[in-house]
Write an enzyme that holds these catalytic residues in place. Sequence first.
Site, PDB file in Angstrom:
ATOM      1  N   HIS A 121       0.749  -1.174   0.042  1.00  0.00           N
ATOM      2  CA  HIS A 121       0.191   0.075  -0.216  1.00  0.00           C
ATOM      3  C   HIS A 121       0.598   1.280  -0.164  1.00  0.00           C
ATOM      4  CE1 HIS A 121      -2.441   2.798   2.031  1.00  0.00           C
ATOM      5  NE2 HIS A 121      -3.939   2.054   1.531  1.00  0.00           N
ATOM      6  N   ASP A 198       3.281  -3.828   8.182  1.00  0.00           N
ATOM      7  CA  ASP A 198       1.734  -3.168   7.995  1.00  0.00           C
ATOM      8  C   ASP A 198       0.851  -4.904   8.179  1.00  0.00           C
ATOM      9  OD1 ASP A 198      -0.408  -2.236   6.979  1.00  0.00           O
ATOM     10  OD2 ASP A 198       0.151  -1.409   5.179  1.00  0.00           O
ATOM     11  N   GLN A 201      -4.712  -5.025   7.431  1.00  0.00           N
ATOM     12  CA  GLN A 201      -5.664  -6.035   6.498  1.00  0.00           C
ATOM     13  C   GLN A 201      -5.165  -7.186   7.237  1.00  0.00           C
ATOM     14  OE1 GLN A 201      -7.557  -5.226   4.375  1.00  0.00           O
ATOM     15  NE2 GLN A 201      -7.074  -3.084   3.675  1.00  0.00           N
ATOM     16  N   LYS A 224     -11.037  -0.979   9.810  1.00  0.00           N
ATOM     17  CA  LYS A 224     -11.172  -2.418   9.467  1.00  0.00           C
ATOM     18  C   LYS A 224     -11.578  -3.191   9.816  1.00  0.00           C
ATOM     19  CE  LYS A 224      -7.173   0.084   6.187  1.00  0.00           C
ATOM     20  NZ  LYS A 224      -8.044   0.530   5.383  1.00  0.00           N
ATOM     21  N   CYS A 361      -5.564   2.609  -3.592  1.00  0.00           N
ATOM     22  CA  CYS A 361      -3.312   2.741  -3.397  1.00  0.00           C
ATOM     23  C   CYS A 361      -2.456   1.809  -3.500  1.00  0.00           C
ATOM     24  CB  CYS A 361      -3.186   3.105  -1.738  1.00  0.00           C
ATOM     25  SG  CYS A 361      -4.862   4.609  -1.619  1.00  0.00           S
TER      26      CYS A 361
END
Length: 407
Positions: A121, A198, A201, A224, A361
């Site tokens: 991302h 990261d 997700q 999220k 993104c």
Amino acid sequence: MNAKEIKKLFPLLDQHVNGKPLVYLDSSATSQKPYTVIEKLDDYYRRYNSNVHRGVHTLGTMATDEYEGARDKVRTFIGAESTQEVIFTRGTTTAINMVASSYGKANLAEGDEIVITPMEHHSNIIPWQQTAKATGATLKYLTLLEDGTIDMEEAKNIITENTKIVSVMQVSNVLGTINPIKELAQLAHKNGAIMVVDGAQSAPHIKIDVQDLDCDFFAFSGHKLGGPTGIGVLYGKKHLLENMEPFEFGGEMIDFVGLYESTWKELPWKFEGGTPIIAGAIGLGAAIDFIEDLGFDAIEEHEQELVSYSFERLSEIEGLTIFGPKKRAGVVTFQLDDIHPHDVATVLDAEGIAVRAGHHCAQLLMKWLNVSATARASYYVYNTEEDIDALKDGLVKTKEYFGDVYS
């Protein structure tokens, strides 16, 4: 509790869009919020809205207890050793920028290397580009195999003794690829580098144990996983955080202020300058309670069933291409013939179906896929096989519509 029952716990999903029952398939962008989170936020603002850490009055004590209680819930949620390792931020983007700025710029020099992947991302690309420019370090990219997974054999050649930072998303927001973070961390540490993850997700969908992963930093966002927007978390190993300078300066993060020099509070507060994101943190705590009540085993099993059903149903549509590996998280990104993804999403919206269209993104990944944009359906705990049936029917209508337009 099955997905149909869970769906009833999310008030927004009980509505019609364009005269059709809403089918929400955009949870990778942001998930919907259960009643328990909404009620927790309402309770904070109605009963004990106050600043934290500063006062001794009853409301301030209540707010502080809830705020710090949420921090402890996060600690348990990700398996951190101490609440000192849990920093509240605005989200994943801010958390990664904190590491790039506070750690990266202090520990990198010309000749050093930062390693990321082309699937990242933008929030895990641009901070490292800027850090490389500021320090003279070199930015390198891991190689992807044809199915959108990392070439781990080639990674052994790319991550070297010159590598100081490896920063990789655990789950791709486009391909759904689940990256081998534990193995990458081992490779990074073998070469004297740190591992940044990261987790935007992954945290909503799979059980996270930062100690088992042995990552040095882990970032994720609350919105999220059923929490409010504007709240996120940076986990960092205590010894690394202790040696980092604060990212923002001002109230709340100081210990002593002199005319020309100041000192900082201990962890985690030295990284939380100003009035913190109190309601957001409290709401995040409620979201964690909700997710843990469901259980990650059930969440993962449900999403794998949806992914499998998606491949089964969508493969019936001629001219539809799904990108990424078979083994994946609950994301299905696709192209439909030569119809632009924005047109696909527009027609689906007319049917009450919300999907994402664009480059997500992830422009570097779009170039790697040799496309300008894609459409994406992403699932969460409240999605059902009926939602996928509706998506399939909507895509068939899209093909028919554009077939008539171009005929």
